[in-house]
Scaffold this motif. Sequence first.
Motif, PDB file in Angstrom:
ATOM      1  N   TYR A  29      68.500  35.316  56.410  1.00  0.00           N
ATOM      2  CA  TYR A  29      67.070  35.553  56.202  1.00  0.00           C
ATOM      3  C   TYR A  29      66.191  34.807  57.200  1.00  0.00           C
ATOM      4  O   TYR A  29      65.051  35.204  57.446  1.00  0.00           O
ATOM      5  CB  TYR A  29      66.672  35.203  54.767  1.00  0.00           C
ATOM      6  N   PHE A  30      66.692  33.740  57.790  1.00  0.00           N
ATOM      7  CA  PHE A  30      65.905  32.946  58.730  1.00  0.00           C
ATOM      8  C   PHE A  30      65.409  33.796  59.904  1.00  0.00           C
ATOM      9  O   PHE A  30      64.273  33.652  60.351  1.00  0.00           O
ATOM     10  CB  PHE A  30      66.726  31.753  59.243  1.00  0.00           C
ATOM     11  N   ARG A  65      66.292  44.198  47.623  1.00  0.00           N
ATOM     12  CA  ARG A  65      66.665  43.204  46.611  1.00  0.00           C
ATOM     13  C   ARG A  65      67.798  42.346  47.141  1.00  0.00           C
ATOM     14  O   ARG A  65      68.666  42.822  47.876  1.00  0.00           O
ATOM     15  CB  ARG A  65      67.128  43.888  45.315  1.00  0.00           C
ATOM     16  N   ILE A  66      67.812  41.099  46.742  1.00  0.00           N
ATOM     17  CA  ILE A  66      68.916  40.214  47.084  1.00  0.00           C
ATOM     18  C   ILE A  66      70.085  40.579  46.170  1.00  0.00           C
ATOM     19  O   ILE A  66      69.938  40.561  44.944  1.00  0.00           O
ATOM     20  CB  ILE A  66      68.532  38.739  46.887  1.00  0.00           C
ATOM     21  N   PRO A  67      71.226  40.910  46.740  1.00  0.00           N
ATOM     22  CA  PRO A  67      72.369  41.267  45.891  1.00  0.00           C
ATOM     23  C   PRO A  67      72.937  40.031  45.191  1.00  0.00           C
ATOM     24  O   PRO A  67      72.708  38.902  45.640  1.00  0.00           O
ATOM     25  CB  PRO A  67      73.379  41.839  46.888  1.00  0.00           C
ATOM     26  N   PRO A  68      73.670  40.232  44.116  1.00  0.00           N
ATOM     27  CA  PRO A  68      74.299  39.093  43.451  1.00  0.00           C
ATOM     28  C   PRO A  68      75.238  38.369  44.415  1.00  0.00           C
ATOM     29  O   PRO A  68      75.849  38.991  45.283  1.00  0.00           O
ATOM     30  CB  PRO A  68      75.098  39.736  42.300  1.00  0.00           C
ATOM     31  N   VAL A  87      68.829  39.839  41.192  1.00  0.00           N
ATOM     32  CA  VAL A  87      68.050  41.053  41.423  1.00  0.00           C
ATOM     33  C   VAL A  87      66.670  40.949  40.768  1.00  0.00           C
ATOM     34  O   VAL A  87      65.708  41.525  41.254  1.00  0.00           O
ATOM     35  CB  VAL A  87      68.821  42.292  40.905  1.00  0.00           C
ATOM     36  N   HIS A  88      66.562  40.186  39.683  1.00  0.00           N
ATOM     37  CA  HIS A  88      65.307  40.107  38.948  1.00  0.00           C
ATOM     38  C   HIS A  88      64.537  38.805  39.161  1.00  0.00           C
ATOM     39  O   HIS A  88      63.467  38.626  38.573  1.00  0.00           O
ATOM     40  CB  HIS A  88      65.562  40.340  37.460  1.00  0.00           C
ATOM     41  N   VAL A  99      62.836  33.290  49.972  1.00  0.00           N
ATOM     42  CA  VAL A  99      62.864  34.754  50.006  1.00  0.00           C
ATOM     43  C   VAL A  99      62.198  35.268  48.728  1.00  0.00           C
ATOM     44  O   VAL A  99      62.626  34.946  47.625  1.00  0.00           O
ATOM     45  CB  VAL A  99      64.316  35.277  50.103  1.00  0.00           C
ATOM     46  N   PHE A 100      61.155  36.066  48.917  1.00  0.00           N
ATOM     47  CA  PHE A 100      60.405  36.643  47.800  1.00  0.00           C
ATOM     48  C   PHE A 100      60.753  38.118  47.685  1.00  0.00           C
ATOM     49  O   PHE A 100      60.819  38.823  48.683  1.00  0.00           O
ATOM     50  CB  PHE A 100      58.890  36.489  48.035  1.00  0.00           C
TER      51      PHE A 100
END
Length: 173
Positions: A29-30, A65-68, A87-88, A99-100
């Motif tokens: 993500y950076f 979405r960020i995966p598990p 995810v939530h 990370v938003f």
Amino acid sequence: MDPVELPEARVCEMVSGVAAYLRRERELYFRASEPLSTGWRAAVQDYFSVALLDSIKTIILKGARIPPPPFYAEAMAFSSGNFPDFVHLASITYLDVIVFHYEITLRTLFHGLVHAAQMAFLGLDRLYGAVCSRVREVPFLDRHTSRGACLPVRHAFCHVAVSQFPRGRWVRA
């Protein structure tokens, strides 16, 4: 499963895996992240050090979405189903990158900055090493907070974080 039943080496291995995951995701993500905006920085500057705010990067996924994490199934079993669902979550802090999922709000930014401050102050190895030792001392409670976090781990994390900060100073180190 009760954490007390796990061998210390296994708990340490699991915690080491979480730290490695945080480092890998931070690198991912950076690349697309940006420094904290002037407006958001002004909103939180009275609570966090200049050094921390200078180091923080943010990214809004805008629909993605960020995966598990790869250890999700094991963490769910370990926490009796009370591990947070990535995810939530509104945001996730990967060291110095927050990370938003949707948007930055003061509440989610502040929360992410507290996590970043804990990681920056203690370092991942020291922080999770202490959590590893502490988590086995705390009786397992088959309850969870409204956020779904496993109480022994959260208690251990908070105990370690609070005990490591100098008295009379909070996040502004």
